[in-house]
Design a protein around this motif. Sequence first.
Motif, short mmCIF file in Angstrom:
data_model
loop_
_atom_site.label_atom_id
_atom_site.label_comp_id
_atom_site.label_asym_id
_atom_site.label_seq_id
_atom_site.Cartn_x
_atom_site.Cartn_y
_atom_site.Cartn_z
N TYR A 172 0.81 -1.22 0.00
CA TYR A 172 0.00 0.00 0.00
C TYR A 172 0.85 1.27 0.00
N ALA A 173 2.09 1.19 0.47
CA ALA A 173 2.97 2.36 0.37
C ALA A 173 3.32 2.63 -1.10
N ALA A 174 3.60 1.57 -1.86
CA ALA A 174 3.90 1.72 -3.28
C ALA A 174 2.66 2.19 -4.05
N VAL A 175 1.50 1.64 -3.70
CA VAL A 175 0.25 2.08 -4.35
C VAL A 175 0.03 3.56 -4.07
N SER A 176 0.20 3.97 -2.82
CA SER A 176 0.00 5.38 -2.45
C SER A 176 0.94 6.30 -3.22
N ALA A 177 2.19 5.90 -3.32
CA ALA A 177 3.17 6.71 -4.06
C ALA A 177 2.78 6.79 -5.53
N ARG A 178 2.29 5.69 -6.09
CA ARG A 178 1.91 5.69 -7.52
C ARG A 178 0.68 6.55 -7.76
#
Length: 118
Positions: free
Chosen positions: A54-60
């Motif tokens: 979810y950190a990578a999704v949020s950044a994307r």
Amino acid sequence: MADIVFIEGLVVETVVGVYDWERQVTQNLVIDLEMAWDNSVPGRTDEVADALDYAAVSARVETCLQALRPQLLEHGAEELARVLQDEFGIAWLRLAMRKPGAVPAATAVGVRIERGVR
């Protein structure tokens, strides 16, 4: 699949809107995401590599909307859903995109879409 990974209240500052003045400033969009994901695998393995990051999704989400600079929330939501499904292998998602302050008498206005098969 009944499992969901969610992100609520993600604030992204970007250019958004159709009026000339809106194209000259940044505004906040507030994003809520629900994403179908088989959580039984990371639930068993306790390995982050098996989970939806979810950190990578949020950044994307942030980089996508900042690059897109949408005029319409509808366009922003469609493009964001496509990017997330393509890049993260998300079969189904529900996405809400709110624009606080767009209508003075309302807390926020926005759109909510569902894409894919749950």
